[in-house]
Design an enzyme around this catalytic site. Structure first.
Site, PDB file in Angstrom:
ATOM      1  N   GLU A   1       0.640  -1.188   0.041  1.00 44.76           N
ATOM      2  CA  GLU A   1      -0.013  -0.149   0.035  1.00 44.76           C
ATOM      3  C   GLU A   1       0.790   1.393  -0.118  1.00 44.76           C
ATOM      4  O   GLU A   1       0.333   2.134  -0.297  1.00 44.76           O
ATOM      5  CB  GLU A   1      -0.736   0.051   1.013  1.00 44.76           C
TER       6      GLU A   1
ATOM      7  N   ASP B   1      18.105  22.386 -31.064  1.00 43.98           N
ATOM      8  CA  ASP B   1      18.658  23.499 -31.680  1.00 43.98           C
ATOM      9  C   ASP B   1      20.218  23.613 -31.845  1.00 43.98           C
ATOM     10  O   ASP B   1      20.552  22.633 -31.315  1.00 43.98           O
ATOM     11  CB  ASP B   1      18.430  24.914 -31.013  1.00 43.98           C
TER      12      ASP B   1
ATOM     13  N   THR C   1      11.313  -4.706   6.577  1.00 41.04           N
ATOM     14  CA  THR C   1      11.863  -5.103   5.120  1.00 41.04           C
ATOM     15  C   THR C   1      11.074  -4.275   3.866  1.00 41.04           C
ATOM     16  O   THR C   1      11.889  -4.524   2.860  1.00 41.04           O
ATOM     17  CB  THR C   1      11.635  -6.708   5.037  1.00 41.04           C
TER      18      THR C   1
END
Length: 940
Positions: free
Chosen positions: A300, A342, A758
Site C-alpha cells: 500500500e 537547436d 523489510t
C-alpha cells in the site's frame, strides 16, 4: 495606493502611476515593496489551502484493508474484555502499534516527496523583469506587488495584471483567458469606456504571454485579485489525469489486493476448519492472521515510495542542470528515441565571435575570441575604403542591437543575445567603429521575430540626425535593399551583384560561419509615429558579417553516446543549409550518404505523409521557422517515435508542448518556453539532455528494482503462510502440545513486523541505486511497454514460490514430525513451535534481505557493484539488527511470540537466504549466456 473604485483602463498612464504612488522611471523602493507585500501577500494563486498535517497523517489509514485490520483489532479487544480482561491484549496492541508505525513512515515519505516537489517548483518558477530603486532586476513573479514597474519583452510570461505605460509592436497571447487564438494587439492609450476582458487593449494579465514586441506596465493586481484568480478555483477542482506508470501501479495493487484477499480467506477457512475453531478468541486470532497477511502482502505504500524515489531522482538531475518540472515526465525520458536539438548554444558554445566583414570593396578579418574586445585586424582590398565600409556595417549592427557589453572586475561580460553582443565586441576592435556607434537614441523599432528573421530601429543622433538601421538574415535583408554602400556613396544593387552576394553567403556557410546582413538608410523625425515593417524599405546594404560559434567539445561525444543508446539526434536550425550541414557532419550527426538537408521551404511544400517518410532519415533541418518545428515533431510522432524537442523562443512553445519531452533553455530561453517545456536545461547544453536521458533510464530501472523486490518479497510471505497452512498437515507438521491442530508458520504480528522492517527501507535505498547495468547499451523503452512485463512477473512469482518452499523446508526441519525434522531437538522442551516459527520468521526476513541484493539487476551478478549503495547496506543492517532484537529481547519476544534461536537455527535461516541468492545467480547467468548467444548470432 490606487482607489479600488477607479477603472485604470480609463485613465492615462500618468494618472495610474500617480494613483499607485510609483515613479515609472525609478520603480518602487525595496522598503515600499516589503510594505506592500505585507498588505497584499505573495503573488500566488491559492484557491484551496493545503491540507493540515493531521489530515495528511490520517490519510495514511485510508485503505479498505487497513479499515478491516483496525476493525479486527477492535473485535480482538472486545473479545479480550468479554473473556475477563486477563493480562494485556498483546496481539491487538502490537498490531495497532505496527499499523501506526507504518502510517508514520508513510507520512514522512509523503512529506519528503512534497518538499522535494516544492523545491523543484522553486527552480522552475516564472520570473519577471522589474524596475526597482531605479535599476532593472529579475525576480520571481511571486514577489511582484501592486505598483511594480514591469518591463516586458517577447517571450515573457506576464506575472501579474498590469496597466500598460508604453508599448512598441506589443502583442500578447491571451488564449488562456479569452480563448482567442490570435495574439491581442496592445496600446497604452486610455479606453473610452469600460470593456470586456478581451477588449482591454491597455492591460496585460497574469498567465498570458508576450508574443511580440516590448513594453512597460505598472502592476495593478496580484494573486487571487488578478483575472486568473477566479479560474484558479476551477483549476484546483480539476483532477489531473494519472500517468501510465500510476495507472499500472494502481492496476497491480488492485489485482494483487484481490488475489491476497482470496488467499487470506482460504487460509482463514482452512485454519478454522482444521483447528475446529469454536471460540470468539480463536475466531479473532484467525481473523487477525488473515487480515494481517492481506495488509502486509499488498504494497500500500508503493505510490508514496514511487513519488519519493522520483523526487529524489529528479533532484539529482536538477543538480546536473536538468530540471524536470513534472516528476512523472521521467517515465517518458527512458523512451526517448529522437532528440531534436537547436544548433546555437545547445550543440555549439553560443560564444559568437564576429570574424569577417565582407563589403563592396573588400573584407576585414578580425582576430580574438570570446567577448574581450582585443584582436588583430587584417584587411583584404583597398584599406581605407574597406575599413570605412566595415565601420558603417558595425555601426548598423551595433545600433540595431539590444545587447550590452561591460567590463566588470577586469573581465568583459555581456547581457543579451550573444549574436548581438558579437557586434559590440567587433566595434571595439575596429578603430572608430565604437565611437561612431555611440550617441544614438532609439526613437522607434520593429523588433526581431523568428518569422521575420530581422530587426530595425529608427535612431536619432545629435549630429547625424535620424537613420534606419537594420540587421538580419542576408537573404531577407537583401529583399529590402535597393543599393549597396561603396566607400562614401552607394550604388544600385544589380541582379548580378545580388547573385555574387548569395554566392558569398554560400562560401562562408561552407566554412561553418553564421552569416548576417546589415543595412541602413537616412530617415526623418516624422517617421517615428508610424515606424513599422513598411518602413523597412529602400535600404542601403552595408555588407555581410560572418560569425563563428564553435561546437561544444562534449557535444560530439554526447551524440555518439545517444547513438549507442539507439537515439537519433536531429539538428534543427535557422542557419543557412550549408552551415547546418557542415556543423552536423563535424559533430557526427550525419554521415556520407545521409539524406540531404531539409529546409523550411521544403517543409512548407510537403504533405504530412511525405514528411513522415522523409523524417525517418533526415537528421538536419535548416532555415526552419518555429511552426516548422511543430510539423517535424508531428511527423516523427506519426512514425511512433518518442521525441524530445529543444526550444528557446516564444514561438517554440507549441512544438515543446507537442513533443513528448519539451526541453526549454534555461539561459537563453524565454519564460513562455520554460512554462511550455517539461524540462529546463540550466546550461543549455546538448550533453545535459543525453545525461538526463541516462539518469531517467537509471531512475526507471530503480523503480523496476524496488517493485520487483517488494512484490516478490510479498509473494514470499503469501506463499509461506499459504503453503504452511495447506501442506503442513499433509506432510505431518504438528505442535507437540496440540498434535491434531494445524500449525500456522507465522503469527499476525510477525507478518506485520516483516512488512515494517523489510519493505520501506530497502525499497527506498534501491530507489537511489547507482547505475548497475549499462543503461545506454540498450535501445529506448517502447512507450507502451509495461513496467512489469511477462518476464518480470515470472521472476516475481518464481522468487515468491522459492521463498515459500524454502520456508516450508525450514519449518519442516525445525518442527517435530514432517518429512525432515532433526533440529527440533535444539529447541527447549515445550517451546518447539515458538522456536520453529521464529526460525521461519527469521529465515523469511533474511531471504527478503538477500532478495534486495538480487533485485538490483536483472542480469548482473549480485557481486557486481556490491558495495556502491551505502544506503542499501544501512537499511539491510538496520533490518537485521531489528530482527536480532525481536528474537532475543524479552519484551519483544512476548509481543511477537518469538523464542531465542540456537546457532543451528541461525545457520538454517541464513542458508535459506544463500539459496535464494544462488538460484537467482544461476538464472542471471543463463540470461547472460542467452544474450551473448543472440549477439554472436546477429554478427554472423
Amino acid at each position: 495606493m490606487a482607489d479600488a473604485t477607479r477603472d485604470v483602463t480609463l485613465l492615462p498612464p500618468a494618472d495610474v502611476t500617480l494613483a499607485l504612488a510609483v515613479d515609472p522611471a525609478e520603480g518602487l523602493s525595496l522598503a515600499e515593496v516589503a510594505a506592500r507585500r505585507e498588505i497584499h501577500g505573495p503573488n500566488e494563486l491559492r484557491a484551496t489551502p493545503p491540507d493540515p498535517a493531521w489530515r495528511r497523517f490520517l490519510r495514511q489509514f485510508a485503505d479498505p484493508l487497513i479499515y478491516l485490520l483496525l476493525a479486527a483489532i477492535v473485535i480482538s479487544i472486545i473479545a479480550w474484555a468479554v473473556d475477563g480482561a486477563v493480562g494485556l491484549p498483546v496481539d491487538a496492541t502490537v498490531i495497532a502499534l505496527i499499523v501506526a508505525a507504518n502510517a508514520v513512515i508513510g507520512y514522512v515519505q509523503e512529506n519528503r516527496a512534497e518538499r522535494a516537489v516544492a523545491a523543484l517548483a522553486d527552480l522552475t518558477a516564472t520570473r519577471s523583469t522589474v524596475r526597482r530603486d531605479g535599476l532593472l532586476t529579475t525576480i520571481a513573479s511571486t514577489e511582484l506587488v501592486p505598483g511594480d514597474i514591469l518591463v516586458l519583452a517577447e517571450g515573457d510570461a506576464v506575472g501579474a495584471d498590469a496597466r500598460l505605460l508604453t508599448a512598441t509592436a506589443l502583442r500578447v497571447q491571451e488564449a488562456s483567458l479569452t480563448g482567442e487564438s490570435e495574439a491581442a494587439e496592445k496600446s497604452p492609450q486610455p479606453l473610452d469606456e469600460p470593456g470586456a476582458l478581451g477588449d482591454r487593449a491597455n492591460m496585460v494579465f497574469k498567465g498570458t504571454a508576450v508574443a511580440r514586441g516590448v513594453g512597460r506596465a505598472v502592476v495593478t493586481a496580484t494573486g487571487m485579485d488578478t483575472e486568473m484568480g477566479p479560474i484558479a478555483t476551477l483549476l484546483d477542482e480539476t483532477e489531473s489525469e494519472p500517468t501510465p506508470l500510476q495507472r499500472e501501479i494502481a492496476r497491480i495493487s488492485t489485482t494483487l489486493g484481490l488475489l491476497v484477499v482470496v488467499i487470506a480467506v482460504v487460509v482463514m477457512i482452512t485454519t478454522a476448519l482444521v483447528n475446529s475453531v469454536r471460540t470468539l478468541e480463536g475466531a479473532v486470532d484467525v481473523l487477525l492472521m488473515g487480515v494481517s497477511l492481506a495488509v502486509a502482502a499488498v504494497p500500500e505504500g508503493l505510490p508514496a515510495i514511487l513519488s519519493l524515489v522520483l523526487a529524489i531522482g529528479v533532484q539529482a538531475m536538477a543538480r546536473r542542470n536538468a530540471v524536470m518540472k513534472d516528476l512523472h515526465s521521467v517515465e517518458t525520458l527512458g523512451s526517448v528515441s529522437v532528440i531534436c536539438s537547436d544548433k546555437t548554444g545547445t550543440l555549439t558554445k553560443n560564444e559568437m565571435t564576429l570574424r569577417e566583414i565582407v563589403t563592396a570593396t573588400g573584407r576585414v578579418v578580425l582576430g580574438g575570441t570570446g567577448y574581450t574586445p582585443v584582436g588583430e585586424v587584417r584587411v583584404d582590398g583597398d584599406v581605407e575604403a574597406t575599413l570605412d565600409e566595415a565601420r558603417r556595417a558595425l555601426v548598423a549592427g551595433s545600433v540595431a542591437n539590444d545587447a550590452q557589453l561591460s567590463q566588470q572586475d577586469g573581465s568583459w561580460e555581456i547581457q543579451g543575445d550573444p549574436t548581438e553582443a558579437a557586434f559590440l565586441v567587433a566595434a571595439r576592435k575596429l578603430d572608430g567603429a565604437h565611437e561612431l556607434s555611440s550617441g544614438h537614441d532609439r526613437a522607434a523599432e520593429v523588433p526581431f521575430s523568428s518569422e521575420r528573421r530581422m530587426m530595425s530601429v529608427l535612431s536619432r543622433h545629435p549630429a547625424r540626425g535620424h537613420s534606419v538601421f537594420a540587421k538580419g538574415a542576408a537573404d531577407v535583408l537583401l529583399e529590402r535593399c535597393v543599393s549597396e554602400q561603396v566607400a562614401d556613396g552607394a550604388r544600385p544593387l544589380t541582379p548580378e551583384r545580388r547573385r555574387e552576394l548569395a554566392a558569398m553567403v554560400e562560401e562562408l556557410s561552407c566554412q561553418g560561419y553564421r552569416t548576417l546582413g546589415v543595412a541602413w538608410r537616412p530617415a526623418t523625425a516624422t517617421e517615428a509615429g508610424t515606424f513599422d515593417e513598411p518602413a523597412e524599405r529602400d535600404l542601403i546594404f552595408g555588407g555581410l558579417v560572418a560569425l563563428l560559434d564553435p561546437p561544444r567539445e562534449e557535444a560530439a561525444a554526447a551524440i555518439r553516446e545517444a547513438q549507442r543508446a539507439g537515439i537519433r539526434t536531429v539538428m534543427i536550425t535557422g542557419d543557412h543549409p550549408v552551415t547546418a550541414a557542415r556543423i552536423a557532419a563535424d559533430l557526427g550527426i550525419t554521415r556520407p550518404g545521409d539524406t540531404a538537408v531539409i529546409t523550411g521551404r521544403d517543409l512548407a511544400d510537403v504533405d504530412p505523409a511525405a514528411l513522415t517518410e522523409a523524417a525517418r532519415t533526415a537528421n538536419v533541418y535548416a532555415r526552419v521557422a518555429p511552426e516548422h518545428k511543430l510539423r517535424v515533431v508531428d511527423a516523427l510522432q506519426a512514425d511512433r517515435q518518442v521525441v524530445a524537442m529543444t526550444g528557446d523562443g516564444v514561438n517554440d512553445a507549441p512544438a515543446l508542448k507537442s513533443a513528448d519531452i519539451g526541453v526549454a533553455m534555461g539561459i537563453t530561453g524565454t519564460e513562455v518556453t520554460k512554462e511550455a517545456g517539461a524540462m529546463i536545461l540550466g546550461d543549455d547544453n546538448y550533453a545535459t539532455i543525453v545525461a538526463a536521458v541516462r539518469q531517467g533510464r537509471v531512475i526507471f530501472d530503480n523503480i523496476k528494482k524496488f517493485m520487483r523486490y517488494l512484490l516478490s518479497s510479498n509473494m514470499g510471505e503469501i506463499a509461506t503462510v499459504f503453503l504452511g497452512v495447506t501442506l503442513g498437515t499433509v506432510i505431518g507438521l504438528a505442535d507437540p502440545a496440540n498434535p491434531g491442530a494445524a500449525v500456522v508458520p507465522l503469527l499476525a504480528t510477525q507478518i506485520l513486523w516483516i512488512n515494517l522492517v523489510t519493505d520501506s527501507g530497502p525499497a527506498l535505498a534501491m530507489g537511489v541505486d547507482p547505475e548497475i547495468d549499462d543503461v545506454m547499451a540498450r535501445p529506448p523503452r517502447r512507450a507502451d511497454d509495461r513496467i512489469i512485463d511477462r518476464h518480470m512477473w515470472q521472476r516475481i512469482l518464481g522468487i515468491g514460490a522459492l521463498m515459500g518452499l524454502l520456508s516450508l523446508v525450514v519449518y519442516d526441519l525445525t518442527l517435530p514430525g514432517g518429512l525432515l525434522g532433526g533440529l527440533d531437538r535444539a529447541a527447549p522442551e515445550g517451546a518447539e513451535l515458538d522456536t520453529a516459527r521464529t526460525t521461519v520468521f527469521t529465515a523469511l526476513v533474511i531471504m527478503q534481505l538477500a532478495n534486495a541484493l538480487n533485485s538490483r539487476s536483472d542480469r548482473a551478478s549480485v557481486l557486481d557493484h556490491l558495495f556502491t549503495n551505502r544506503w542499501l547496506w544501512v537499511s539491510l543492517a538496520g533490518a537485521a539488527a531489528l530482527q536480532v532484537a525481536v528474537v532475543y529481547v524479552p519484551m519483544l519476544q512476548h509481543a511477537f511470540g518469538t523464542a531465542p534461536l540456537a546457532w543451528s537455527h541461525w545457520a538454517v535461516a541464513i542458508g535459506a537466504g544463500v539459496v535464494v541468492i544462488l538460484v537467482e545467480e544461476a538464472v542471471k547467468a543463463a540470461r547472460r549466456a542467452g544474450a551473448r548467444s543472440t549477439r554472436e548470432g546477429a554478427r554472423t
